[in-house]
Scaffold this motif. Structure first.
Motif, PDB file in Angstrom:
ATOM      1  N   SER A 169       5.771  35.109 -12.016  1.00 18.48           N
ATOM      2  CA  SER A 169       5.336  34.094 -12.968  1.00 18.48           C
ATOM      3  C   SER A 169       3.809  33.969 -13.013  1.00 18.48           C
ATOM      4  CB  SER A 169       5.951  32.753 -12.574  1.00 18.48           C
ATOM      5  OG  SER A 169       5.290  31.707 -13.189  1.00 18.48           O
ATOM      6  N   LEU A 170       3.171  34.083 -11.841  1.00 14.06           N
ATOM      7  CA  LEU A 170       1.715  33.930 -11.781  1.00 14.06           C
ATOM      8  C   LEU A 170       1.025  35.034 -12.585  1.00 14.06           C
ATOM      9  CD1 LEU A 170      -0.217  31.912 -10.317  1.00 14.06           C
ATOM     10  CD2 LEU A 170      -0.589  33.705  -8.641  1.00 14.06           C
ATOM     11  N   PHE A 171       1.527  36.272 -12.446  1.00 12.47           N
ATOM     12  CA  PHE A 171       0.940  37.398 -13.182  1.00 12.47           C
ATOM     13  C   PHE A 171       1.213  37.252 -14.684  1.00 12.47           C
ATOM     14  CE2 PHE A 171       1.681  39.063  -8.881  1.00 12.47           C
ATOM     15  CZ  PHE A 171       0.377  39.417  -8.564  1.00 12.47           C
ATOM     16  N   CYS A 172       2.449  36.809 -15.009  1.00 10.65           N
ATOM     17  CA  CYS A 172       2.807  36.608 -16.424  1.00 10.65           C
ATOM     18  C   CYS A 172       1.937  35.519 -17.030  1.00 10.65           C
ATOM     19  CB  CYS A 172       4.267  36.218 -16.570  1.00 10.65           C
ATOM     20  SG  CYS A 172       5.376  37.563 -16.231  1.00 10.65           S
ATOM     21  N   TYR A 173       1.692  34.465 -16.230  1.00 12.14           N
ATOM     22  CA  TYR A 173       0.907  33.357 -16.757  1.00 12.14           C
ATOM     23  C   TYR A 173      -0.550  33.783 -16.982  1.00 12.14           C
ATOM     24  CZ  TYR A 173       0.210  28.623 -18.127  1.00 12.14           C
ATOM     25  OH  TYR A 173      -0.045  27.522 -18.897  1.00 12.14           O
ATOM     26  N   GLY A 174      -1.062  34.647 -16.091  1.00 14.33           N
ATOM     27  CA  GLY A 174      -2.420  35.190 -16.264  1.00 14.33           C
ATOM     28  C   GLY A 174      -2.513  35.990 -17.557  1.00 14.33           C
ATOM     29  N   ALA A 175      -1.480  36.823 -17.816  1.00 16.25           N
ATOM     30  CA  ALA A 175      -1.445  37.618 -19.049  1.00 16.25           C
ATOM     31  C   ALA A 175      -1.296  36.703 -20.265  1.00 16.25           C
ATOM     32  CB  ALA A 175      -0.294  38.620 -18.997  1.00 16.25           C
ATOM     33  N   LEU A 176      -0.517  35.614 -20.107  1.00 20.92           N
ATOM     34  CA  LEU A 176      -0.327  34.647 -21.200  1.00 20.92           C
ATOM     35  C   LEU A 176      -1.659  33.983 -21.568  1.00 20.92           C
ATOM     36  CD1 LEU A 176       1.557  32.901 -23.038  1.00 20.92           C
ATOM     37  CD2 LEU A 176       1.709  31.311 -21.151  1.00 20.92           C
ATOM     38  N   MET A 177      -2.444  33.687 -20.543  1.00 22.09           N
ATOM     39  CA  MET A 177      -3.750  33.055 -20.759  1.00 22.09           C
ATOM     40  C   MET A 177      -4.625  33.933 -21.671  1.00 22.09           C
ATOM     41  SD  MET A 177      -6.470  32.271 -17.735  1.00 22.09           S
ATOM     42  CE  MET A 177      -7.003  33.964 -17.599  1.00 22.09           C
ATOM     43  N   LEU A 178      -4.642  35.256 -21.381  1.00 28.72           N
ATOM     44  CA  LEU A 178      -5.441  36.185 -22.189  1.00 28.72           C
ATOM     45  C   LEU A 178      -4.864  36.330 -23.595  1.00 28.72           C
ATOM     46  CD1 LEU A 178      -6.080  38.943 -19.493  1.00 28.72           C
ATOM     47  CD2 LEU A 178      -7.633  37.141 -20.230  1.00 28.72           C
ATOM     48  N   THR A 179      -3.504  36.398 -23.686  1.00 30.90           N
ATOM     49  CA  THR A 179      -2.858  36.558 -24.992  1.00 30.90           C
ATOM     50  C   THR A 179      -3.112  35.348 -25.886  1.00 30.90           C
ATOM     51  OG1 THR A 179      -1.126  37.723 -23.791  1.00 30.90           O
ATOM     52  CG2 THR A 179      -0.691  37.250 -26.094  1.00 30.90           C
ATOM     53  N   LEU A 180      -3.049  34.140 -25.296  1.00 29.24           N
ATOM     54  CA  LEU A 180      -3.286  32.920 -26.081  1.00 29.24           C
ATOM     55  C   LEU A 180      -4.733  32.857 -26.565  1.00 29.24           C
ATOM     56  CD1 LEU A 180      -1.332  30.024 -24.317  1.00 29.24           C
ATOM     57  CD2 LEU A 180      -0.844  31.095 -26.508  1.00 29.24           C
ATOM     58  N   ALA A 181      -5.673  33.317 -25.715  1.00 30.57           N
ATOM     59  CA  ALA A 181      -7.087  33.328 -26.129  1.00 30.57           C
ATOM     60  C   ALA A 181      -7.263  34.272 -27.320  1.00 30.57           C
ATOM     61  CB  ALA A 181      -7.969  33.746 -24.960  1.00 30.57           C
ATOM     62  N   ALA A 182      -6.605  35.449 -27.249  1.00 31.44           N
ATOM     63  CA  ALA A 182      -6.696  36.412 -28.351  1.00 31.44           C
ATOM     64  C   ALA A 182      -6.039  35.847 -29.609  1.00 31.44           C
ATOM     65  CB  ALA A 182      -6.036  37.725 -27.948  1.00 31.44           C
ATOM     66  N   LEU A 183      -4.901  35.170 -29.427  1.00 36.22           N
ATOM     67  CA  LEU A 183      -4.160  34.592 -30.559  1.00 36.22           C
ATOM     68  C   LEU A 183      -5.006  33.525 -31.263  1.00 36.22           C
ATOM     69  CD1 LEU A 183      -1.435  34.516 -32.022  1.00 36.22           C
ATOM     70  CD2 LEU A 183      -0.643  32.856 -30.367  1.00 36.22           C
ATOM     71  N   THR A 184      -5.684  32.693 -30.467  1.00 35.90           N
ATOM     72  CA  THR A 184      -6.539  31.652 -31.053  1.00 35.90           C
ATOM     73  C   THR A 184      -7.694  32.289 -31.821  1.00 35.90           C
ATOM     74  OG1 THR A 184      -5.982  30.210 -29.215  1.00 35.90           O
ATOM     75  CG2 THR A 184      -7.877  29.573 -30.507  1.00 35.90           C
ATOM     76  N   SER A 185      -8.248  33.389 -31.287  1.00 37.78           N
ATOM     77  CA  SER A 185      -9.406  33.990 -31.957  1.00 37.78           C
ATOM     78  C   SER A 185      -9.016  34.730 -33.243  1.00 37.78           C
ATOM     79  CB  SER A 185     -10.159  34.906 -30.994  1.00 37.78           C
ATOM     80  OG  SER A 185      -9.589  36.173 -30.987  1.00 37.78           O
ATOM     81  N   VAL A 186      -7.763  35.200 -33.377  1.00 36.88           N
ATOM     82  CA  VAL A 186      -7.379  35.883 -34.621  1.00 36.88           C
ATOM     83  C   VAL A 186      -6.766  34.933 -35.662  1.00 36.88           C
ATOM     84  CG1 VAL A 186      -7.047  38.145 -33.536  1.00 36.88           C
ATOM     85  CG2 VAL A 186      -5.073  36.660 -33.881  1.00 36.88           C
ATOM     86  N   THR A 187      -6.546  33.661 -35.280  1.00 34.21           N
ATOM     87  CA  THR A 187      -5.984  32.716 -36.257  1.00 34.21           C
ATOM     88  C   THR A 187      -6.884  31.496 -36.448  1.00 34.21           C
ATOM     89  OG1 THR A 187      -4.658  31.765 -34.466  1.00 34.21           O
ATOM     90  CG2 THR A 187      -3.537  33.310 -35.923  1.00 34.21           C
ATOM     91  N   PRO A 188      -8.184  31.705 -36.792  1.00 36.84           N
ATOM     92  CA  PRO A 188      -8.993  30.515 -37.083  1.00 36.84           C
ATOM     93  C   PRO A 188      -8.520  29.884 -38.388  1.00 36.84           C
ATOM     94  CG  PRO A 188     -10.243  32.498 -37.546  1.00 36.84           C
ATOM     95  CD  PRO A 188      -8.934  32.934 -36.980  1.00 36.84           C
ATOM     96  N   THR A 189      -8.896  28.621 -38.598  1.00 38.49           N
ATOM     97  CA  THR A 189      -8.404  27.869 -39.764  1.00 38.49           C
ATOM     98  C   THR A 189      -8.707  28.595 -41.075  1.00 38.49           C
ATOM     99  OG1 THR A 189      -8.945  25.952 -38.436  1.00 38.49           O
ATOM    100  CG2 THR A 189      -8.363  25.540 -40.718  1.00 38.49           C
ATOM    101  N   ALA A 190      -9.961  29.089 -41.222  1.00 33.44           N
ATOM    102  CA  ALA A 190     -10.353  29.740 -42.481  1.00 33.44           C
ATOM    103  C   ALA A 190      -9.460  30.958 -42.752  1.00 33.44           C
ATOM    104  CB  ALA A 190     -11.804  30.162 -42.412  1.00 33.44           C
ATOM    105  N   GLN A 191      -9.163  31.703 -41.663  1.00 34.11           N
ATOM    106  CA  GLN A 191      -8.323  32.901 -41.810  1.00 34.11           C
ATOM    107  C   GLN A 191      -6.909  32.527 -42.252  1.00 34.11           C
ATOM    108  OE1 GLN A 191      -8.915  36.602 -40.919  1.00 34.11           O
ATOM    109  NE2 GLN A 191      -7.314  36.221 -42.407  1.00 34.11           N
ATOM    110  N   PHE A 192      -6.393  31.433 -41.680  1.00 33.81           N
ATOM    111  CA  PHE A 192      -5.038  30.997 -42.045  1.00 33.81           C
ATOM    112  C   PHE A 192      -4.954  30.680 -43.537  1.00 33.81           C
ATOM    113  CE2 PHE A 192      -2.037  27.486 -42.742  1.00 33.81           C
ATOM    114  CZ  PHE A 192      -0.862  28.144 -42.413  1.00 33.81           C
ATOM    115  N   TRP A 193      -5.947  29.932 -44.059  1.00 34.53           N
ATOM    116  CA  TRP A 193      -5.906  29.565 -45.482  1.00 34.53           C
ATOM    117  C   TRP A 193      -6.086  30.785 -46.366  1.00 34.53           C
ATOM    118  CZ3 TRP A 193      -3.141  25.701 -45.914  1.00 34.53           C
ATOM    119  CH2 TRP A 193      -3.243  24.622 -45.040  1.00 34.53           C
ATOM    120  N   GLN A 194      -6.795  31.795 -45.834  1.00 36.58           N
ATOM    121  CA  GLN A 194      -6.917  33.052 -46.593  1.00 36.58           C
ATOM    122  C   GLN A 194      -5.549  33.727 -46.721  1.00 36.58           C
ATOM    123  OE1 GLN A 194      -9.844  35.702 -44.911  1.00 36.58           O
ATOM    124  NE2 GLN A 194     -11.431  34.745 -46.129  1.00 36.58           N
ATOM    125  N   TRP A 195      -4.780  33.689 -45.659  1.00 37.40           N
ATOM    126  CA  TRP A 195      -3.421  34.277 -45.699  1.00 37.40           C
ATOM    127  C   TRP A 195      -2.538  33.496 -46.671  1.00 37.40           C
ATOM    128  CZ3 TRP A 195      -3.380  34.657 -39.677  1.00 37.40           C
ATOM    129  CH2 TRP A 195      -4.002  35.853 -39.304  1.00 37.40           C
TER     130      TRP A 195
END
Ligand SMILES: [Zn+2]
Length: 201
Positions: A169-195
């Motif tokens: 779980s600890l390793f998965c959670y570490g990977a989740l932390m990085l994935t969520l950071a990447a997810l937040t950076s590819v879905t900014p508000t302006a980008q969402f409204w563009q979609w």
């Protein structure tokens, strides 16, 4: 999406036009950054959200850490850690841990999947506007990195007293932390409204 955008540094009003290349859009007068456009597409965002949901599931199913002391082994899960805090009289902290490490990331991932999957097929999910607004408000409350840092400090300190075995779980959670950071950076508000704009055509 609004057609006018005001520079936060000098208040110059710009008309939002089509952007040829992904990158930063700067103010014409003071060159402050107005907003960024992303080169990542909706498929990247969906892939990251699916990855994050699998990692969140795994980090809740498997043990977070095992402690070995005097021949006995005790394991705990992420949920067990929050319940343990509650059992020891730290109810508010337990609730905060549960909210910031499990519930808000879960809301973040499921909302994005709920609004992005229909957009991918040029459709709109009911109440997507309200849900995306709620998401942008709640995002600062998802704190997997704070939890990771706290857990690592606690484990290093505990290792002086007992044998500490980091769980899957600890390793998965570490990977989740990085994935969520990447997810937040590819879905900014302006980008969402563009979609959303793109799904109208
Ligand atoms: Zn400016």
């Amino acid at each position: 999406m609004a057609s006018l955008i005001v520079c936060h540094a000098c208040d110059l009003v710009h008309r939002r036009g089509p952007i040829a290349d992904p990158g930063r859009v700067r103010c014409a007068r003071c060159h402050a950054e107005l907003y960024r456009t992303n080169s990542a597409g909706i498929d990247t965002a969906i892939a990251l959200a699916v990855t994050a949901s699998v990692l969140l599931l795994l980090s809740n199913v498997y043990p977070l850490v095992a402690l070995q002391l005097n021949g006995t082994t005790r394991e705990t899960t992420l949920l067990g850690a929050a319940l343990g805090l509650y059992a020891q009289g730290y109810g508010a902290i337990g609730a905060l841990v549960l909210l910031t490490t499990v519930l808000i990331p879960l809301f973040q991932i499921s909302t994005l999947l709920y609004v992005l999957l229909p957009l991918r097929m040029y459709r709109r999910a009911p109440r997507q506007r309200e849900l995306f607004h709620a998401l942008t408000r709640l995002r600062p409350w998802a704190m997997p990195e704070v939890f990771m840092l706290g857990a690592l400090v606690a484990l290093v300190k505990l290792s002086a007293m007992a044998q500490v075995v980091p769980g899957i779980s600890l390793f998965c959670y570490g990977a989740l932390m990085l994935t969520l950071a990447a997810l937040t950076s590819v879905t900014p508000t302006a980008q969402f409204w563009q979609w959303v704009e793109g799904s109208r055509t």
